[in-house]
Design a protein around this motif. Structure first.
Motif, PDB file in Angstrom:
ATOM      1  N   MET A   1      -1.361  -2.562   7.324  1.00  0.00           N
ATOM      2  CA  MET A   1      -0.931  -2.077   5.948  1.00  0.00           C
ATOM      3  C   MET A   1      -0.269  -1.099   4.942  1.00  0.00           C
ATOM      4  N   TYR A   2       0.627  -1.362   4.501  1.00  0.00           N
ATOM      5  CA  TYR A   2       1.776  -0.365   3.673  1.00  0.00           C
ATOM      6  C   TYR A   2       1.745  -0.661   2.278  1.00  0.00           C
ATOM      7  N   ARG A   3       1.776   0.415   1.157  1.00  0.00           N
ATOM      8  CA  ARG A   3       0.985   0.320   0.060  1.00  0.00           C
ATOM      9  C   ARG A   3       2.485   0.553  -0.689  1.00  0.00           C
ATOM     10  N   GLY A   4       2.903   0.224  -1.560  1.00  0.00           N
ATOM     11  CA  GLY A   4       4.516   0.929  -2.404  1.00  0.00           C
ATOM     12  C   GLY A   4       3.925   0.692  -3.878  1.00  0.00           C
ATOM     13  N   ASN A   5       4.948   0.843  -4.732  1.00  0.00           N
ATOM     14  CA  ASN A   5       4.985   0.573  -6.374  1.00  0.00           C
ATOM     15  C   ASN A   5       6.494  -0.707  -6.408  1.00  0.00           C
ATOM     16  N   LEU A   6       5.743  -1.445  -7.626  1.00  0.00           N
ATOM     17  CA  LEU A   6       7.110  -2.258  -7.650  1.00  0.00           C
ATOM     18  C   LEU A   6       8.534  -1.759  -8.033  1.00  0.00           C
ATOM     19  N   CYS A   7       8.276  -0.273  -8.745  1.00  0.00           N
ATOM     20  CA  CYS A   7       9.544   0.350  -9.878  1.00  0.00           C
ATOM     21  C   CYS A   7       9.948   0.910  -8.664  1.00  0.00           C
ATOM     22  N   SER A   8       9.955   0.827  -7.325  1.00  0.00           N
ATOM     23  CA  SER A   8      10.893   1.365  -6.094  1.00  0.00           C
ATOM     24  C   SER A   8      11.083   0.969  -5.098  1.00  0.00           C
ATOM     25  N   LEU A   9      10.889  -0.091  -5.340  1.00  0.00           N
ATOM     26  CA  LEU A   9      11.363  -1.251  -3.740  1.00  0.00           C
ATOM     27  C   LEU A   9      12.349  -1.354  -3.034  1.00  0.00           C
ATOM     28  N   GLU A  10      13.296  -1.378  -3.751  1.00  0.00           N
ATOM     29  CA  GLU A  10      14.734  -0.400  -2.502  1.00  0.00           C
ATOM     30  C   GLU A  10      14.306   0.626  -2.585  1.00  0.00           C
ATOM     31  N   SER A  11      13.826   1.565  -1.949  1.00  0.00           N
ATOM     32  CA  SER A  11      14.082   2.841  -1.479  1.00  0.00           C
ATOM     33  C   SER A  11      12.442   2.523  -0.290  1.00  0.00           C
ATOM     34  N   TYR A  12      12.117   1.493  -0.573  1.00  0.00           N
ATOM     35  CA  TYR A  12      11.415   1.012   1.304  1.00  0.00           C
ATOM     36  C   TYR A  12      11.935   0.770   2.197  1.00  0.00           C
ATOM     37  N   ARG A  13      13.249   1.698   2.629  1.00  0.00           N
ATOM     38  CA  ARG A  13      12.918   1.428   4.203  1.00  0.00           C
ATOM     39  C   ARG A  13      12.860   0.761   5.677  1.00  0.00           C
ATOM     40  N   ASN A 109     -14.480  -1.347  12.128  1.00  0.00           N
ATOM     41  CA  ASN A 109     -13.923  -0.015  12.140  1.00  0.00           C
ATOM     42  C   ASN A 109     -13.114   0.945  11.162  1.00  0.00           C
ATOM     43  N   GLU A 110     -13.921   1.707  10.916  1.00  0.00           N
ATOM     44  CA  GLU A 110     -12.743   3.048  10.827  1.00  0.00           C
ATOM     45  C   GLU A 110     -12.169   2.611   8.964  1.00  0.00           C
ATOM     46  N   GLU A 111     -13.387   1.646   8.507  1.00  0.00           N
ATOM     47  CA  GLU A 111     -12.712   1.143   7.018  1.00  0.00           C
ATOM     48  C   GLU A 111     -11.806   2.375   6.419  1.00  0.00           C
ATOM     49  N   GLN A 112     -11.206   2.482   6.044  1.00  0.00           N
ATOM     50  CA  GLN A 112     -10.535   3.345   4.712  1.00  0.00           C
ATOM     51  C   GLN A 112     -10.211   2.371   3.336  1.00  0.00           C
ATOM     52  N   PHE A 113     -10.011   3.424   2.559  1.00  0.00           N
ATOM     53  CA  PHE A 113     -10.186   2.893   1.136  1.00  0.00           C
ATOM     54  C   PHE A 113      -8.606   3.265   0.376  1.00  0.00           C
ATOM     55  N   VAL A 114      -8.155   2.627  -0.512  1.00  0.00           N
ATOM     56  CA  VAL A 114      -7.323   2.711  -1.280  1.00  0.00           C
ATOM     57  C   VAL A 114      -7.384   1.828  -2.819  1.00  0.00           C
ATOM     58  N   THR A 115      -6.883   3.305  -3.915  1.00  0.00           N
ATOM     59  CA  THR A 115      -7.032   2.146  -5.446  1.00  0.00           C
ATOM     60  C   THR A 115      -5.308   2.333  -5.850  1.00  0.00           C
ATOM     61  N   LEU A 116      -5.578   0.388  -6.396  1.00  0.00           N
ATOM     62  CA  LEU A 116      -4.219  -0.134  -6.512  1.00  0.00           C
ATOM     63  C   LEU A 116      -3.833   0.035  -8.109  1.00  0.00           C
ATOM     64  N   TYR A 117      -2.981  -0.318  -9.135  1.00  0.00           N
ATOM     65  CA  TYR A 117      -2.952   0.395 -10.739  1.00  0.00           C
ATOM     66  C   TYR A 117      -2.056  -0.921 -11.176  1.00  0.00           C
ATOM     67  N   LYS A 118      -2.099  -0.928 -12.093  1.00  0.00           N
ATOM     68  CA  LYS A 118      -0.703  -1.530 -12.396  1.00  0.00           C
ATOM     69  C   LYS A 118       0.769  -1.540 -11.837  1.00  0.00           C
ATOM     70  N   ASP A 119       1.675  -3.094 -11.257  1.00  0.00           N
ATOM     71  CA  ASP A 119       2.724  -2.303 -10.711  1.00  0.00           C
ATOM     72  C   ASP A 119       2.592  -1.633  -9.393  1.00  0.00           C
ATOM     73  N   ASP A 120       1.209  -1.522  -8.672  1.00  0.00           N
ATOM     74  CA  ASP A 120       0.956  -0.929  -7.036  1.00  0.00           C
ATOM     75  C   ASP A 120       1.238  -2.655  -6.158  1.00  0.00           C
ATOM     76  N   PHE A 121       1.334  -3.132  -5.396  1.00  0.00           N
ATOM     77  CA  PHE A 121       1.813  -3.382  -4.043  1.00  0.00           C
ATOM     78  C   PHE A 121       1.069  -3.015  -2.881  1.00  0.00           C
ATOM     79  N   ILE A 122       0.048  -3.830  -1.914  1.00  0.00           N
ATOM     80  CA  ILE A 122      -0.492  -3.460  -1.097  1.00  0.00           C
ATOM     81  C   ILE A 122       0.406  -5.402   0.170  1.00  0.00           C
ATOM     82  N   ILE A 123       0.362  -4.354   1.496  1.00  0.00           N
ATOM     83  CA  ILE A 123       0.695  -5.762   2.068  1.00  0.00           C
ATOM     84  C   ILE A 123      -0.109  -5.503   3.427  1.00  0.00           C
ATOM     85  N   PHE A 124      -1.029  -6.703   3.859  1.00  0.00           N
ATOM     86  CA  PHE A 124      -1.782  -6.166   4.730  1.00  0.00           C
ATOM     87  C   PHE A 124      -0.588  -7.675   5.701  1.00  0.00           C
ATOM     88  N   ASP A 125      -0.770  -7.085   7.542  1.00  0.00           N
ATOM     89  CA  ASP A 125      -0.123  -7.986   8.356  1.00  0.00           C
ATOM     90  C   ASP A 125      -1.600  -8.703   8.215  1.00  0.00           C
TER      91      ASP A 125
END
Length: 161
Positions: A1-13, A109-125
């Motif tokens: 899982m990876y979380r980010g925001n559309l405003c900073s796409l260029e910074s996700y190395r 197993n060990e479910e975790q949680f995250v909240t996303l708001y406008k322009d946030d994205f999440i990636i699931f493999d």
């Protein structure tokens, strides 16, 4: 899982460049057209759809996995909570992998949680358990884009980068 925001796409190395490129393409497309529907990018290998949905109470949601497609979910309006696990399902309750590339389970197993708001994205493999559409408090409408990327396509593409 990876979380980010559309405003900073260029910074996700640490995200493969070809994956960032696909997210950027969809970002540009949804800026000019965010109507509900399914939109092809590269045939069956990469496509996205835009949906208006409604979040639900946790007890009404199911965790899911996909075997073929990586899921990138982008919140366009509203907020959405996601459950996820870094471990595979213990058991599968409903297996639709062959027909629809999805399987469901409540045995996580060990479910975790995250909240996303406008322009946030999440990636699931692929094969990563994730539970979308959880309400943060009361059920509310959420609009989102979901990009489906064939993992094999990304593997092939990364060989030439």
């Amino acid at each position: 899982m990876y979380r980010g925001n559309l405003c900073s796409l260029e910074s996700y190395r640490h995200i493969p460049y070809s994956l960032v490129e696909l997210i950027q393409v969809v970002k540009r497309k949804i800026q000019s057209n965010s109507k509900m529907g399914t939109y092809p990018l590269l045939g069956d290998d990469v496509f996205y759809f835009i949906v208006d949905d409604k979040t639900k109470q946790f007890s009404e949601t199911k965790s899911e996995i996909h075997a073929k497609y990586i899921d990138v979910q982008i919140v366009l309006d509203g907020e959405e909570r996601y459950g996820y696990s870094l471990s595979p399902f213990n058991t599968i309750d409903e297996d639709l992998i062959e027909k629809k590339d999805v399987a469901f389970s409540q045995d996580i197993n060990e479910e975790q949680f995250v909240t996303l708001y406008k322009d946030d994205f999440i990636i699931f493999d692929t094969n990563q358990p994730h539970r979308p559409l959880i309400a943060t408090s009361e059920p509310k409408y959420v609009k989102k884009a979901v990009i489906k990327i064939n993992k094999q396509y990304l593997i092939e593409k990364s060989r030439f980068e």
